[in-house]
Design an enzyme around this catalytic site. Structure first.
Site, short mmCIF file in Angstrom:
data_model
loop_
_atom_site.label_atom_id
_atom_site.label_comp_id
_atom_site.label_asym_id
_atom_site.label_seq_id
_atom_site.Cartn_x
_atom_site.Cartn_y
_atom_site.Cartn_z
CE1 TYR A 247 -2.73 -2.88 0.09
CE2 TYR A 247 -3.33 -2.37 1.98
CZ TYR A 247 -3.99 -2.92 0.86
OH TYR A 247 -5.05 -4.13 1.82
CB SER B 57 -13.75 -4.45 -2.25
OG SER B 57 -13.93 -3.88 -3.10
CG PHE C 95 -12.81 0.05 -6.25
CD1 PHE C 95 -12.35 -1.24 -4.48
CD2 PHE C 95 -11.65 0.09 -6.94
CE1 PHE C 95 -11.23 -1.20 -4.79
CE2 PHE C 95 -10.55 -0.61 -6.64
CZ PHE C 95 -9.88 -1.43 -5.78
N GLY C 96 -16.70 1.81 -4.37
CA GLY C 96 -17.77 3.12 -4.54
C GLY C 96 -18.39 2.84 -5.60
N GLY D 237 -23.54 4.64 -4.57
CA GLY D 237 -24.36 5.55 -6.24
C GLY D 237 -23.64 6.75 -7.16
CE LYS D 238 -17.09 7.18 -4.46
NZ LYS D 238 -16.18 7.43 -3.47
#
Length: 350
Positions: A53, A237, A241-242, A246-247
């Site tokens: 990371y 996860s 990954f978002g 809903g974005k």
């Protein structure tokens, strides 16, 4: 905050774990330290990182995350004992030539494991890690969005027993307290548990795999293994990954969002069924008066095999909202509605 046993380790870990893979790229050192402070204030005692990371992995940033956490530990030495600190050794890869100086191919053998743990301990500024995980298997397995095992891709992997023997030496030396797996299969978890039992080697206490509303593959075999072998899931996860917020619906690209910055990252979520499935889950949450992200997090947390849910945030607002999901409990009717969507859009991100 509630706390769950980490396998047979005797450790109790918070049901939410602070994921750190944005530290050193999307988050500065100051951001990272503020997130750790806030997490501890909210009752989180579990932090997960990796020598790889931040991600996406890059030569110029790799291992920076551990260094940021190490700086926090150095500034707060009295709090090290309050943390359950987890990190990982990179699995076999030809795509990461910079790992450990690029002197040898990253694989999971004695030389690589020993070099990896020494590097992690130095960067983390600690004498030990509580949980040391193999980031992905040394052998040929489907991973990171691949769905099927392909025997045509076989290579000679380092034996599970050999890996466990090296890890036992680290445990005996006090550098590692317990060991875990990541991105593993049912066969892999069973091999590690069987070898441990047959040869008096350390038993894995956890498996860190992707698990979310659009990837419930863990339920096909690993759920039974988890229950019968006492190897709990550390779910990563969990928001896909978002996507499950809903974005990204309708092609939206929010400023500063991970997939806006790195559109080619996370291709497992670029599959055709992902957006319609996410739209259904987002609409269901809103109809129920819930934040879509909090519904997604609550769903993962409520599974019998989940030991801890790993969250990651780039802002303090996101971090607080994710932790606030602890206040959400999904009832039977909502769980049935989720299963109905799952039947129509089965694991589109697998």
């Amino acid at each position: 905050m509630r706390y769950n046993p980490l396998g047979n380790s005797g450790l109790q870990v918070s049901e939410i774990c602070l994921g750190t893979m944005t530290f050193g790229d999307q988050n500065s050192r100051e951001d990272a330290h503020a997130q750790i402070d806030r997490a501890l204030e909210r009752g989180i005692n579990f932090i997960d990182t990796a020598e790889l990371y931040p991600v996406p992995p890059k030569a110029e940033t790799h291992s920076r995350t551990e260094s940021y956490i190490g700086d926090w530990i150095a500034r707060n030495p009295g709090k090290r004992g309050d943390l359950v600190l987890a990190t990982k050794v990179v699995g076999r890869s030809q795509m990461l030539p910079w790992i450990r100086g690029g002197d040898e191919l990253p694989v999971v053998d004695r030389s690589n494991i020993e070099r990896a743990i020494e590097g992690s301990l130095k960067r983390l500024q600690t004498d030990y890690v509580d949980l040391y995980q193999i980031h992905w298997p040394d052998r040929n397995v489907p991973k990171f969005g691949e769905a099927r095992f392909d025997p045509q891709r076989e290579w000679e992997a380092h034996p599970v027993r050999e890996q466990l023997e090296v890890l036992k030496e680290l445990v005996d030396a006090g550098k590692v307290r317990y060991i875990g797996l990541s991105n593993e299969t049912p066969w892999g978890v069973m091999q590690f548990t069987r070898m441990a039992e047959e040869h008096g080697l350390p038993r894995v206490v956890s498996v860190q795999n992707a698990y979310n509303l659009i990837n419930r593959a863990f339920e096909n075999g690993l759920d039974e293994v988890s229950y019968r072998e006492n190897v709990g899931l550390l779910a990563y996860s969990v928001l896909a990954f978002g996507h499950l917020t809903g974005k990204y619906l309708d092609g939206a690209q929010p400023e500063g969002a991970r997939l806006t910055l790195y559109p080619d990252f996370g291709n497992r979520y670029a599959k055709p069924g992902v957006e319609p499935a996410c739209r259904e889950y987002v609409n269901l949450a809103r109809e129920a008066g819930l934040d879509p992200a909090q519904m997604a997090l609550a769903f993962v947390r409520q599974q019998f095999f989940t030991t801890s849910t790993i969250i990651g945030a780039t802002t303090m607002e996101q971090l607080d909202a994710d932790i606030d999901s602890l206040e959400v409990t999904l009832g039977d009717d909502l769980l049935a509605a989720i299963d109905d969507i799952h039947r129509r859009y089965t694991n589109p991100a697998l």
